[in-house]
Design a protein around this motif. Sequence first.
Motif, mmCIF file in Angstrom:
data_model
loop_
_atom_site.group_PDB
_atom_site.id
_atom_site.type_symbol
_atom_site.label_atom_id
_atom_site.label_comp_id
_atom_site.label_asym_id
_atom_site.label_seq_id
_atom_site.Cartn_x
_atom_site.Cartn_y
_atom_site.Cartn_z
ATOM 1 N N PRO A 1 1.923 6.214 -9.171
ATOM 2 C CA PRO A 1 1.173 5.762 -7.988
ATOM 3 C C PRO A 1 0.930 4.256 -7.986
ATOM 4 C CG PRO A 1 -0.265 6.975 -9.504
ATOM 5 C CD PRO A 1 1.132 7.190 -9.969
ATOM 6 N N TYR A 2 0.809 3.638 -9.140
ATOM 7 C CA TYR A 2 0.623 2.193 -9.171
ATOM 8 C C TYR A 2 1.855 1.481 -8.625
ATOM 9 C CZ TYR A 2 -3.826 1.662 -11.712
ATOM 10 O OH TYR A 2 -5.147 1.641 -12.050
ATOM 11 N N ALA B 1 3.918 -1.395 -2.664
ATOM 12 C CA ALA B 1 4.474 -1.325 -1.323
ATOM 13 C C ALA B 1 3.400 -1.007 -0.290
ATOM 14 C CB ALA B 1 5.580 -0.268 -1.271
ATOM 15 N N ARG B 2 2.397 -0.254 -0.686
ATOM 16 C CA ARG B 2 1.373 0.160 0.280
ATOM 17 C C ARG B 2 0.368 -0.944 0.564
ATOM 18 N NH1 ARG B 2 -1.594 0.666 3.590
ATOM 19 N NH2 ARG B 2 -2.834 2.467 4.305
ATOM 20 N N VAL C 1 8.418 -6.052 0.837
ATOM 21 C CA VAL C 1 8.269 -4.870 -0.005
ATOM 22 C C VAL C 1 7.166 -3.943 0.494
ATOM 23 C CG1 VAL C 1 9.117 -6.035 -2.060
ATOM 24 C CG2 VAL C 1 6.670 -6.000 -1.602
ATOM 25 N N ARG C 2 6.520 -4.301 1.583
ATOM 26 C CA ARG C 2 5.443 -3.442 2.068
ATOM 27 C C ARG C 2 6.014 -2.219 2.783
ATOM 28 N NH1 ARG C 2 0.034 -4.921 5.700
ATOM 29 N NH2 ARG C 2 -1.109 -3.094 5.007
ATOM 30 N N ASN C 3 5.378 -1.070 2.568
ATOM 31 C CA ASN C 3 5.796 0.189 3.171
ATOM 32 C C ASN C 3 7.256 0.511 2.879
ATOM 33 O OD1 ASN C 3 3.239 0.558 4.368
ATOM 34 N ND2 ASN C 3 3.820 -0.787 6.060
ATOM 35 N N ASP C 4 7.690 0.215 1.666
ATOM 36 C CA ASP C 4 9.079 0.407 1.289
ATOM 37 C C ASP C 4 9.235 1.665 0.437
ATOM 38 O OD1 ASP C 4 11.745 -0.150 1.182
ATOM 39 O OD2 ASP C 4 11.586 -1.621 -0.426
#
Length: 463
Positions: A97-98, A103-104, A230-233
């Motif tokens: 999860p880390y 990305a989140r 890299v966000r939401n990837d």
Amino acid sequence: MTGTDVGAQGTGRRGLLAGRWIEHWDPEDPGFWQRTGRSVANRNLWASIFVEHVGFSVWTLWSVFVLFMGPEYGVDAAGKFFLGATATLVGALLRVPYTFAVARFGGRNWTVISGLLLLVPTVAAAFVLRPGTPYATFVVMAALGGFGGGNFASSMTNINTFFPEARKGGALGLNAGGGNLGVAVIQLVALLAIAVAGAAHPTLLLAVYIPLIVVCSVCAALFMDNLTSVRNDTGAFALAVTDKHTSIMSLLYIGTFGSFIGYSFAFGLVLQAQFGRTPLQAAAVTFIGPLLGSLARPLGGRMADRAGGARVTTWTFLAMAASTLLCILASAANSLALFTTGFIGLFVLSGVGNGSTYKMIPAIFRRQALERIAGGAPERVTLLRARRISGAAIGLISAVGALGGLLINLAFRQSFSATNSGAPAFWTFLAFYLACTVVTVAVYLRGPVIVHTGHQQVALARV
């Protein structure tokens, strides 16, 4: 300054709460890298190292606390090994999860959050670390220490995206090595605490690390950035999970990093259980292995940049097998000096292997991308896809690899329970290192890949 350079400086959305977001990032462009990319990447690297360093210290906190736990605590050697195994397991599981969290939330934002989360295990330990506390409570406290283990995956995933391919080995080696140093540093702090106040005051360590957690988190907020690329990837993680090389490299990373973190938890306990060392005598030696192993990690990355990660990894596993055999011989001869030499050799070699295996990961996915490009795939999109997948794979591989630390502590626990010696565990480790050598040679040292495109042949270098 060009428009893309403005993006690299992050002049769009900035601030401690809103975050610092960089809209454009292309480290493979030499002009971009020289103008602004290098300075921004290095700034993020050093802030990341600080938080990861403290995270490793918190993760291995219970490898130090068990040295303070005398007979009045009512915990035997097997129970202490289980505490180390618990912290290792939770830290390994949290790495998945880390990795997604980068990305989140963004690399900078998550580094701040994950840094502040380290307050949970340290503040909680300050209230329960005393004789008479139920063993189950110690297990819960060791599990909370796993928060520090998750930091590594998010940090490496984030830093991987900042540097060009030719510099990844050195950058990832520095990032990981600086983090790994947290193991040695907390053991040095413990040695100082025992020497000054005796073994009855383990919470002195917390008086050092609780303020340090706040400082490193503030530094991350002030000096780090998020990359919008890299966000939401999360799609990259699905691609990484299904790629066979993620599984293969996870196995190899169990042998390198799993060894490093497992031995970091176990070294002092083995010295106490097998050679009768006192807490002070054990603490005076245990920091040496993690220290040298941490310093060797950047060296392994730079060696891999020059000679190839697979080649360095192969020789490293062979040398680890030799050091393991030395520990077995020393156990049979009851030679503390020979045993310590072999064990410290394992730390150094695992550090070199950590650097070389991490260099292999982006190189593998880049080589796959070059194969597709040679077959007619668009270059820019294909290379970006490779960076995305390698970043996700790094987090996943680091999670699986950390489970090696769990296996090592469980192996020692069983070995000492059955024979009151670590020799049976070392025989298992020896066989595993030889198996990793065979896998590395068979999969990654078969020679350059030749790609046929039209009337041309393109040779792709080994990883």
